[in-house]
Design a protein around this motif. Sequence first.
Motif, PDB file in Angstrom:
ATOM      1  N   GLU A  87       1.054  -1.248   0.167  1.00 53.87           N
ATOM      2  CA  GLU A  87      -0.035  -0.110   0.087  1.00 53.87           C
ATOM      3  C   GLU A  87       0.894   1.248   0.137  1.00 53.87           C
ATOM      4  O   GLU A  87       0.519   2.100  -0.817  1.00 53.87           O
ATOM      5  CB  GLU A  87      -0.703  -0.010   1.398  1.00 53.87           C
ATOM      6  N   ILE A  88       2.068   1.166   0.675  1.00 54.08           N
ATOM      7  CA  ILE A  88       2.798   2.273   0.985  1.00 54.08           C
ATOM      8  C   ILE A  88       3.261   2.649  -0.634  1.00 54.08           C
ATOM      9  O   ILE A  88       3.579   3.695  -0.965  1.00 54.08           O
ATOM     10  CB  ILE A  88       3.928   2.185   2.020  1.00 54.08           C
TER      11      ILE A  88
ATOM     12  N   GLY B 197       4.373   5.734  -5.286  1.00 56.34           N
ATOM     13  CA  GLY B 197       4.574   5.611  -6.643  1.00 56.34           C
ATOM     14  C   GLY B 197       3.587   6.616  -7.404  1.00 56.34           C
ATOM     15  O   GLY B 197       4.005   7.349  -8.634  1.00 56.34           O
ATOM     16  N   ILE B 198       2.095   6.939  -6.969  1.00 56.35           N
ATOM     17  CA  ILE B 198       1.647   7.785  -7.554  1.00 56.35           C
ATOM     18  C   ILE B 198       2.022   9.378  -6.816  1.00 56.35           C
ATOM     19  O   ILE B 198       1.849  10.247  -8.152  1.00 56.35           O
ATOM     20  CB  ILE B 198       0.105   7.580  -6.988  1.00 56.35           C
TER      21      ILE B 198
ATOM     22  N   LEU C 292      13.475   4.347  -3.688  1.00 66.34           N
ATOM     23  CA  LEU C 292      12.830   5.457  -4.414  1.00 66.34           C
ATOM     24  C   LEU C 292      13.522   6.650  -4.454  1.00 66.34           C
ATOM     25  O   LEU C 292      13.165   7.586  -5.271  1.00 66.34           O
ATOM     26  CB  LEU C 292      11.566   5.519  -3.925  1.00 66.34           C
ATOM     27  N   GLY C 293      14.507   6.669  -3.692  1.00 68.64           N
ATOM     28  CA  GLY C 293      15.241   8.021  -3.504  1.00 68.64           C
ATOM     29  C   GLY C 293      14.653   8.865  -2.317  1.00 68.64           C
ATOM     30  O   GLY C 293      13.720   8.707  -1.805  1.00 68.64           O
ATOM     31  N   GLU C 294      15.585   9.983  -2.219  1.00 69.00           N
ATOM     32  CA  GLU C 294      15.283  11.028  -1.035  1.00 69.00           C
ATOM     33  C   GLU C 294      13.862  11.617  -1.445  1.00 69.00           C
ATOM     34  O   GLU C 294      13.209  12.214  -0.348  1.00 69.00           O
ATOM     35  CB  GLU C 294      16.354  12.071  -0.789  1.00 69.00           C
TER      36      GLU C 294
ATOM     37  N   ALA D 248       8.681   2.032  -8.251  1.00 65.61           N
ATOM     38  CA  ALA D 248       7.721   1.715  -7.242  1.00 65.61           C
ATOM     39  C   ALA D 248       6.387   0.983  -7.530  1.00 65.61           C
ATOM     40  O   ALA D 248       5.926   0.171  -6.874  1.00 65.61           O
ATOM     41  CB  ALA D 248       6.812   3.222  -6.765  1.00 65.61           C
ATOM     42  N   ALA D 249       6.062   0.820  -8.853  1.00 64.87           N
ATOM     43  CA  ALA D 249       5.010   0.099  -9.503  1.00 64.87           C
ATOM     44  C   ALA D 249       5.433  -1.483  -9.326  1.00 64.87           C
ATOM     45  O   ALA D 249       4.637  -2.089  -9.159  1.00 64.87           O
ATOM     46  CB  ALA D 249       4.594   0.558 -10.866  1.00 64.87           C
ATOM     47  N   ASP D 250       6.406  -1.723 -10.060  1.00 65.89           N
ATOM     48  CA  ASP D 250       7.112  -3.250  -9.667  1.00 65.89           C
ATOM     49  C   ASP D 250       7.275  -3.499  -8.529  1.00 65.89           C
ATOM     50  O   ASP D 250       7.228  -4.745  -8.084  1.00 65.89           O
ATOM     51  CB  ASP D 250       8.282  -2.995 -10.733  1.00 65.89           C
TER      52      ASP D 250
END
Length: 460
Positions: free
Chosen positions: A271-272, A277-278, A314-316, A392-394
């Motif tokens: 969920e996070i 990702g969005i 995902l990075g900072e 994030a999606a994958d």
Amino acid sequence: MNDSTSTRLPTVDASLYPRGDLDVLSREEVARLRDASTGGMHELLRRCALAVLTSGSANDDPRAARELYPDFDIQVQQRDRGVRLDLYNAPAMAFVDGQIIRGVAELLIAVVRDLIYTATELAPEYAGELGTAAGVTDAVFRLLRNAGVLQPGDPNLVVCWGGHSINRDEYEYTKEVGYQLGLRGLDICTGCGPGAMKGPMKGATIAHAKQRRRHSRYIGITEPGIIAAESPNPIVNHLVIMPDIEKRLESFVRLGHGIIVFPGGVGTAEEILYLLGILLREENAQLPFPLILTGPTASAPYFEQIDRFLRLTLGEAATACYRIVTGAPAEVARDMARGINHVRQYRIEQKDSFYFNWSLDVPLAFQHPFEPTHEAMAALDLHRGRKPHELAADLRRAFSGIVAGNVKEAGMRRVEELGPYQIHGDRDMMQALDALLRAFVEQRRMKIAGEYRPCYEIVA
């Protein structure tokens, strides 16, 4: 009441005469609900109905209820002035003195309502519409509207995510946060199950009673693959069954005005990642969306590990989307109330509705249902060089597959037949993922009871 054998629990036969939406089911719709053939809806109806009738169960094995109540059945009968639901060998725990508990009856009616509407709304003739992001969002809107959860009024709905398998201190903390939210007039939406999905609702009921709120909403959003493993908790007064996990996730972010994340396992991580990702997309950069990760003080190491994993993958930039608060329920509630007030002002300026977040850009890649086969899990692209929202999606799909292997019957069956899923990616990313999943196992966040056998293998 039927006598139980040494291995079966007491059961009841009963009939219900629903009122409202089910008064106008067509003969074709009733026939689909009774169809037990391959592709028919009867078995799905039976599984979801049994999950509702065992509401409050502490077992997260989707097959457990059917083993305890193997002779349970539900039949939908057409009548001149509506329909009748006939229950055979139904769990006695759903009844008091031979009468079904009112809240359970309402959830059962919601099951029938959502299954038949989904079958119509997502019928083959809508395939073209569902091939676009806007089309999927419109379908989500109609499903939520049909369930009666899109209500005009000031923004006040807080989505609470977190694990079904949490320790007692964490559960009590979720109740206290829910209590503080309720004192501030905020309603609760969760995944409808136990643990962190029940605690905030339970706390809010007390606060709402103190504030004399008479029309509080405790919305539970689930999907057919999850509901059997996470039966609705008894506090849910609006149950919505979405057709798949992706539409369930979109429902949360379109319906809620802010999100609080409590400690959890792979489902919570999924969920996070979905939400981040969005939010990391340029199209959503200016959109206010309060997101708070919180738990008791003792859970600080858990959130530190989540934070490290998100920074590495995902990075900072991802860290700007959320705030971590531990051991301070009132502070969490105050921050969320302030954040929702910002959402209110933004919606007014953008002329967006209060009850459905149309402004949020959700791309088709986040909406397309992911079927966690062994081939699909091995093909996930978990490597450096990708845009954060694409990675994030994958990553979300990887966690979704583990959820399926843990608690969804189809996923469990695949793993039993073919062995664990294999997840491939860059070495440091896989090491971080492995460390995170091992921590979930050691903290007993994967399963409520019994020894956990991993349904995955990490391959660097």
